[in-house]
Design a protein around this motif. Structure first.
Motif, PDB file in Angstrom:
ATOM      1  N   GLU A  87       0.820  -1.210   0.000  1.00 57.21           N
ATOM      2  CA  GLU A  87       0.000   0.000   0.000  1.00 57.21           C
ATOM      3  C   GLU A  87       0.856   1.264   0.000  1.00 57.21           C
ATOM      4  OE1 GLU A  87      -2.476  -0.468   3.403  1.00 57.21           O
ATOM      5  OE2 GLU A  87      -3.845  -1.854   2.386  1.00 57.21           O
ATOM      6  N   LYS A  88       1.919   1.274   0.812  1.00 55.80           N
ATOM      7  CA  LYS A  88       2.783   2.459   0.871  1.00 55.80           C
ATOM      8  C   LYS A  88       3.510   2.685  -0.448  1.00 55.80           C
ATOM      9  CE  LYS A  88       3.642   2.137   5.822  1.00 55.80           C
ATOM     10  NZ  LYS A  88       4.624   1.787   6.858  1.00 55.80           N
ATOM     11  N   LEU A  89       4.042   1.624  -1.012  1.00 52.83           N
ATOM     12  CA  LEU A  89       4.784   1.759  -2.262  1.00 52.83           C
ATOM     13  C   LEU A  89       3.859   2.090  -3.424  1.00 52.83           C
ATOM     14  CD1 LEU A  89       7.671   1.650  -3.166  1.00 52.83           C
ATOM     15  CD2 LEU A  89       7.429  -0.780  -3.612  1.00 52.83           C
ATOM     16  N   TRP A 140      20.259  12.879 -10.703  1.00 50.69           N
ATOM     17  CA  TRP A 140      19.193  12.434 -11.599  1.00 50.69           C
ATOM     18  C   TRP A 140      19.323  10.939 -11.871  1.00 50.69           C
ATOM     19  CZ3 TRP A 140      19.546  10.342 -16.563  1.00 50.69           C
ATOM     20  CH2 TRP A 140      18.319  10.139 -17.186  1.00 50.69           C
ATOM     21  N   TYR A 141      20.537  10.484 -12.162  1.00 55.09           N
ATOM     22  CA  TYR A 141      20.786   9.070 -12.445  1.00 55.09           C
ATOM     23  C   TYR A 141      20.415   8.197 -11.245  1.00 55.09           C
ATOM     24  CZ  TYR A 141      23.378   4.762 -13.213  1.00 55.09           C
ATOM     25  OH  TYR A 141      23.724   3.447 -13.323  1.00 55.09           O
ATOM     26  N   LYS A 142      20.844   8.580 -10.054  1.00 54.99           N
ATOM     27  CA  LYS A 142      20.542   7.790  -8.857  1.00 54.99           C
ATOM     28  C   LYS A 142      19.044   7.757  -8.572  1.00 54.99           C
ATOM     29  CE  LYS A 142      23.072   6.016  -6.486  1.00 54.99           C
ATOM     30  NZ  LYS A 142      23.515   4.624  -6.502  1.00 54.99           N
ATOM     31  N   SER A 143      18.349   8.856  -8.783  1.00 51.13           N
ATOM     32  CA  SER A 143      16.906   8.867  -8.520  1.00 51.13           C
ATOM     33  C   SER A 143      16.165   7.985  -9.524  1.00 51.13           C
ATOM     34  CB  SER A 143      16.351  10.286  -8.552  1.00 51.13           C
ATOM     35  OG  SER A 143      16.302  10.769  -9.877  1.00 51.13           O
ATOM     36  N   GLU A 144      16.601   7.972 -10.781  1.00 48.52           N
ATOM     37  CA  GLU A 144      15.976   7.094 -11.777  1.00 48.52           C
ATOM     38  C   GLU A 144      16.217   5.635 -11.432  1.00 48.52           C
ATOM     39  OE1 GLU A 144      13.927   7.616 -14.541  1.00 48.52           O
ATOM     40  OE2 GLU A 144      13.739   9.506 -13.488  1.00 48.52           O
ATOM     41  N   GLN A 145      17.417   5.312 -10.977  1.00 43.63           N
ATOM     42  CA  GLN A 145      17.708   3.935 -10.579  1.00 43.63           C
ATOM     43  C   GLN A 145      16.837   3.527  -9.390  1.00 43.63           C
ATOM     44  OE1 GLN A 145      19.708   1.736 -12.161  1.00 43.63           O
ATOM     45  NE2 GLN A 145      19.827   3.334 -13.698  1.00 43.63           N
ATOM     46  N   GLN A 146      16.669   4.415  -8.430  1.00 43.53           N
ATOM     47  CA  GLN A 146      15.842   4.099  -7.261  1.00 43.53           C
ATOM     48  C   GLN A 146      14.383   3.951  -7.650  1.00 43.53           C
ATOM     49  OE1 GLN A 146      17.087   3.442  -4.172  1.00 43.53           O
ATOM     50  NE2 GLN A 146      15.035   2.703  -3.798  1.00 43.53           N
ATOM     51  N   ARG A 147      13.909   4.775  -8.567  1.00 42.19           N
ATOM     52  CA  ARG A 147      12.530   4.666  -9.026  1.00 42.19           C
ATOM     53  C   ARG A 147      12.298   3.322  -9.713  1.00 42.19           C
ATOM     54  NH1 ARG A 147       9.516   5.570 -13.487  1.00 42.19           N
ATOM     55  NH2 ARG A 147      11.308   6.173 -14.724  1.00 42.19           N
ATOM     56  N   LYS A 148      13.253   2.885 -10.525  1.00 43.46           N
ATOM     57  CA  LYS A 148      13.131   1.588 -11.182  1.00 43.46           C
ATOM     58  C   LYS A 148      13.142   0.455 -10.171  1.00 43.46           C
ATOM     59  CE  LYS A 148      15.186   3.009 -15.538  1.00 43.46           C
ATOM     60  NZ  LYS A 148      16.357   2.916 -16.424  1.00 43.46           N
ATOM     61  N   LYS A 149      14.006   0.544  -9.159  1.00 40.06           N
ATOM     62  CA  LYS A 149      14.045  -0.484  -8.110  1.00 40.06           C
ATOM     63  C   LYS A 149      12.721  -0.539  -7.360  1.00 40.06           C
ATOM     64  CE  LYS A 149      18.974  -0.400  -7.113  1.00 40.06           C
ATOM     65  NZ  LYS A 149      19.986  -0.059  -6.102  1.00 40.06           N
ATOM     66  N   ASN A 150      12.148   0.626  -7.065  1.00 35.52           N
ATOM     67  CA  ASN A 150      10.869   0.666  -6.354  1.00 35.52           C
ATOM     68  C   ASN A 150       9.755   0.024  -7.177  1.00 35.52           C
ATOM     69  OD1 ASN A 150      12.009   1.931  -4.183  1.00 35.52           O
ATOM     70  ND2 ASN A 150      11.220   3.952  -4.669  1.00 35.52           N
ATOM     71  N   ARG A 151       9.728   0.298  -8.476  1.00 34.29           N
ATOM     72  CA  ARG A 151       8.693  -0.289  -9.329  1.00 34.29           C
ATOM     73  C   ARG A 151       8.869  -1.796  -9.452  1.00 34.29           C
ATOM     74  NH1 ARG A 151       6.661   3.385 -14.034  1.00 34.29           N
ATOM     75  NH2 ARG A 151       4.986   1.942 -13.666  1.00 34.29           N
ATOM     76  N   GLU A 152      10.115  -2.266  -9.566  1.00 37.58           N
ATOM     77  CA  GLU A 152      10.372  -3.708  -9.628  1.00 37.58           C
ATOM     78  C   GLU A 152       9.964  -4.385  -8.321  1.00 37.58           C
ATOM     79  OE1 GLU A 152      14.490  -4.027 -10.596  1.00 37.58           O
ATOM     80  OE2 GLU A 152      14.191  -3.362 -12.666  1.00 37.58           O
ATOM     81  N   PHE A 153      10.266  -3.733  -7.195  1.00 35.21           N
ATOM     82  CA  PHE A 153       9.895  -4.295  -5.906  1.00 35.21           C
ATOM     83  C   PHE A 153       8.383  -4.328  -5.746  1.00 35.21           C
ATOM     84  CE2 PHE A 153       9.428  -3.908  -1.209  1.00 35.21           C
ATOM     85  CZ  PHE A 153       9.952  -5.157  -0.894  1.00 35.21           C
ATOM     86  N   LEU A 154       7.693  -3.311  -6.247  1.00 31.88           N
ATOM     87  CA  LEU A 154       6.236  -3.293  -6.198  1.00 31.88           C
ATOM     88  C   LEU A 154       5.663  -4.454  -7.003  1.00 31.88           C
ATOM     89  CD1 LEU A 154       3.649  -1.882  -5.283  1.00 31.88           C
ATOM     90  CD2 LEU A 154       3.808  -0.466  -7.331  1.00 31.88           C
ATOM     91  N   GLU A 155       6.223  -4.722  -8.167  1.00 32.02           N
ATOM     92  CA  GLU A 155       5.764  -5.853  -8.978  1.00 32.02           C
ATOM     93  C   GLU A 155       6.021  -7.180  -8.258  1.00 32.02           C
ATOM     94  OE1 GLU A 155       3.963  -5.844 -11.748  1.00 32.02           O
ATOM     95  OE2 GLU A 155       3.898  -3.681 -11.449  1.00 32.02           O
TER      96      GLU A 155
END
Length: 110
Positions: free
Chosen positions: A16-18, A76-91
């Protein structure tokens, strides 16, 4: 981190949080676009600093442009990498919740 060992409450709460974070990021009108433009401006500042070194020699301004552009591009690069990790973890969380729901349907006694 093995989410198969997590309790139902932990899975649901984290999901729910993610999911709320992803929805907030997706619903912002300028959030993703402005961050992308900021990354482009950082790359422009970095390249401008390098070009100034070729034309004017090493000056304080060219060094400042290169440093600030590099910091902006890196963040910018680190934030994009973290966003991708968050989306993968959500999946991964969604798959685990679905797997547990199917297992409960197959074994209603548990």
């Amino acid at each position: 981190m093995d989410i198969k060992k997590w309790s139902e409450e932990e899975l649901t709460s984290t999901h729910e949080k993610l999911d709320a974070w992803c929805q907030k990021y997706a619903n912002t009108k300028w959030g993703g676009t402005m961050w992308f433009v900021t990354g482009l401006l950082g790359a422009f500042a970095l390249s401008t600093g390098v070009v100034f070194i070729f034309f004017d020699g090493m000056t304080v301004m060219s060094f400042v442009l290169m440093v600030l552009g590099g910091i902006t591009c890196f963040s910018w690069y680190k934030s994009e990498q973290q966003r991708k990790k968050n989306r993968e973890f959500l999946e991964e969380l969604k798959r685990e919740i679905t797997r547990r729901a199917k297992r409960k349907e197959e074994n209603p006694a548990n």
